[in-house]
Design a protein around this motif. Structure first.
Motif, short mmCIF file in Angstrom:
data_model
loop_
_atom_site.label_atom_id
_atom_site.label_comp_id
_atom_site.label_asym_id
_atom_site.label_seq_id
_atom_site.Cartn_x
_atom_site.Cartn_y
_atom_site.Cartn_z
N GLN A 85 1.16 -0.96 -0.28
CA GLN A 85 -0.24 -0.19 -0.41
C GLN A 85 0.84 0.99 -0.02
N ALA A 86 2.33 1.08 1.08
CA ALA A 86 2.83 2.41 0.30
C ALA A 86 3.04 3.21 -0.74
N TYR A 87 3.52 1.53 -1.16
CA TYR A 87 4.10 2.02 -3.15
C TYR A 87 3.05 2.70 -3.94
N GLU A 88 2.22 1.55 -3.66
CA GLU A 88 0.83 2.39 -4.33
C GLU A 88 0.26 3.15 -4.48
N PHE A 89 0.37 3.83 -2.43
CA PHE A 89 0.25 5.19 -2.58
C PHE A 89 0.64 6.09 -3.33
N GLY A 90 2.31 6.12 -2.95
CA GLY A 90 3.68 7.15 -3.30
C GLY A 90 3.11 7.00 -5.04
N VAL A 91 2.94 5.40 -6.02
CA VAL A 91 3.74 5.92 -6.75
C VAL A 91 2.59 6.70 -8.30
N LEU A 92 1.01 6.68 -7.14
CA LEU A 92 0.13 7.88 -8.00
C LEU A 92 0.31 9.12 -7.62
N GLU A 93 1.46 9.39 -6.52
CA GLU A 93 2.04 10.96 -6.71
C GLU A 93 3.15 11.39 -7.50
#
Length: 403
Positions: A124-132
């Protein structure tokens, strides 16, 4: 056949220092190179830079003279490796073209890691960051067309779409909400350690790059956009570095750094399409095998533990640069409205988030929004690169309106 770096012998350390002619290698051709070759170069530059920073920080707290001397020997070689890798980038590429490569790395590398990550919280941490980072690519692509009158597909080559992600102006959160819970060093899957180190290193290099090249522009909108996104990259480094268990020892982290370099050089050697660049990956892998061996010896001597206790038994599947369009479109449709609260994620704009937004923007438009407005004024449209269909968030909004 499985490859276990712990069982391999590399080039002896006293034979690794290169002279000027060996360091002066030919860069890639910006007009013919595979965009993912550029991405691999940018990634390894970040990995080597992190290795150097880590070694310097370790040396500042290490009481053993012999260990500090060993770190210095390895660090000098890794400094040469970093120069070779970074100097593979061609001088004729503009800074903005390199920046588009940086954001393509952030988008497709983080997407790949998110897809492969076994731990749901870390994923989830990577999914959150990649959208930014995906949104940063869109903002810089518009700036690129404004300043250089070229389109980003020249750089990303339709491998990565260019369209809005989580709006950059919405990425300014209270710093305390950028800190995540760490993994448990005693229970974490070894691949999760490697994933965290890889993404943190790549984001750190992006942060460093933007904070240094941003003020070199004359155009106010460029200076402002680098300033804004550079601050987000700092938040991303906080986001990813907080995933590490603070109980890991310096020796443990040293071994992890060296193993991760072996993993990535081996991965890129296996997947590289450019013959000359592949030779660099192979040479550096053989250097890193020796660095890993020495780090393992130091861990046994000073930490009293076997490196095998924290590492995979053989190298995991190669890290691969490949299109992640469907994955990203799904994230856009399901997670674009997330923000953080404490160490978790929420969909509602809470009081602390709103207070930070008011303080940062102060009733002004963010540079990331201004650049899109200016682009529309110049060209009558914004710049996007979509390979098919509608933007998933806009399609979702239209469906909601109709219902």
């Amino acid at each position: 056949m499985t490859f276990n770096p712990l069982e391999q012998r590399g080039i002896p350390l006293d034979r690794q220092i290169r002279n000027w002619s060996e360091l002066n290698i030919e860069p890639i051709d910006p007009d013919r190179a595979d965009p993912y070759t550029r991405c691999r170069i940018i990634t390894m530059n970040g990995i080597e830079t992190e290795a150097i920073f880590f070694s310097h920080n370790f040396a500042r707290v290490c009481p053993q003279l012999e260990a500090k001397q060993q770190l210095a020997e390895i660090r000098y070689v890794e400094a040469q490796q970093q120069r070779v890798v970074n100097w593979l980038l061609p001088g004729q590429s503009s800074v903005l073209e390199t920046v588009l490569g940086y954001e393509q790395v952030a988008t497709d590398l983080t997407s790949w890691v998110a897809r492969m990550e076994p731990d749901p919280y870390l994923r989830q941490a990577y999914e959150f960051g990649v959208l930014e980072d995906f949104d940063h690519l869109y903002r810089y692509a518009n700036l690129y067309e404004m300043l250089e009158h070229r389109k980003a597909e020249k750089i990303v080559d339709n491998l990565t779409e260019v369209m809005p992600g989580r709006p950059t102006f919405m990425q300014h959160r209270d710093p305390v909400d950028n800190v995540r819970d760490p993994y448990d060093r005693n229970r974490v899957d070894p691949i999760s350690r490697l994933h965290a180190l890889t993404i943190m290193s790549a984001e750190q290099q992006t942060m460093n790059f933007y904070m240094n090249v941003g003020p070199m522009y004359m155009e106010p909108i460029a200076r402002q956009l680098y300033q804004e996104i550079g601050l987000i990259e700092e938040a991303h480094v906080t986001h990813y570095e907080s995933l590490f268990d603070p109980g890991e020892t310096w020796w443990e982290r040293l071994v992890l750094h060296e193993y991760n370099e072996c993993y990535l050089y081996h991965s890129f050697m296996e997947t590289e399409s450019d013959r000359k660049v592949k030779a660099v990956w192979e040479l550096h892998l053989n250097m890193e095998l020796e660095h890993l061996r020495l780090a393992c010896d130091m861990m046994r001597k000073h930490d009293g533990r076997e490196p095998e206790s924290i590492l995979p038994r053989s190298l995991p599947s190669p890290v691969t640069f490949e299109p992640n369009k469907e994955f990203l479109r799904n994230l856009l449709a399901t997670q674009v409205d997330l923000t953080t609260l404490g160490t978790g994620y929420v969909r509602d704009a809470h009081e602390r988030f709103q207070r930070m937004q008011e303080r940062v923007h102060d009733a002004q438009k963010a540079p990331s929004e201004v650049v899109i407005d200016r682009h529309r004024e110049m060209f009558g449209r914004e710049y996007r690169l979509q390979t098919d269909g509608e933007h998933p968030v806009e399609s979702l909004r239209e469906a909601r309106v109709k219902s």
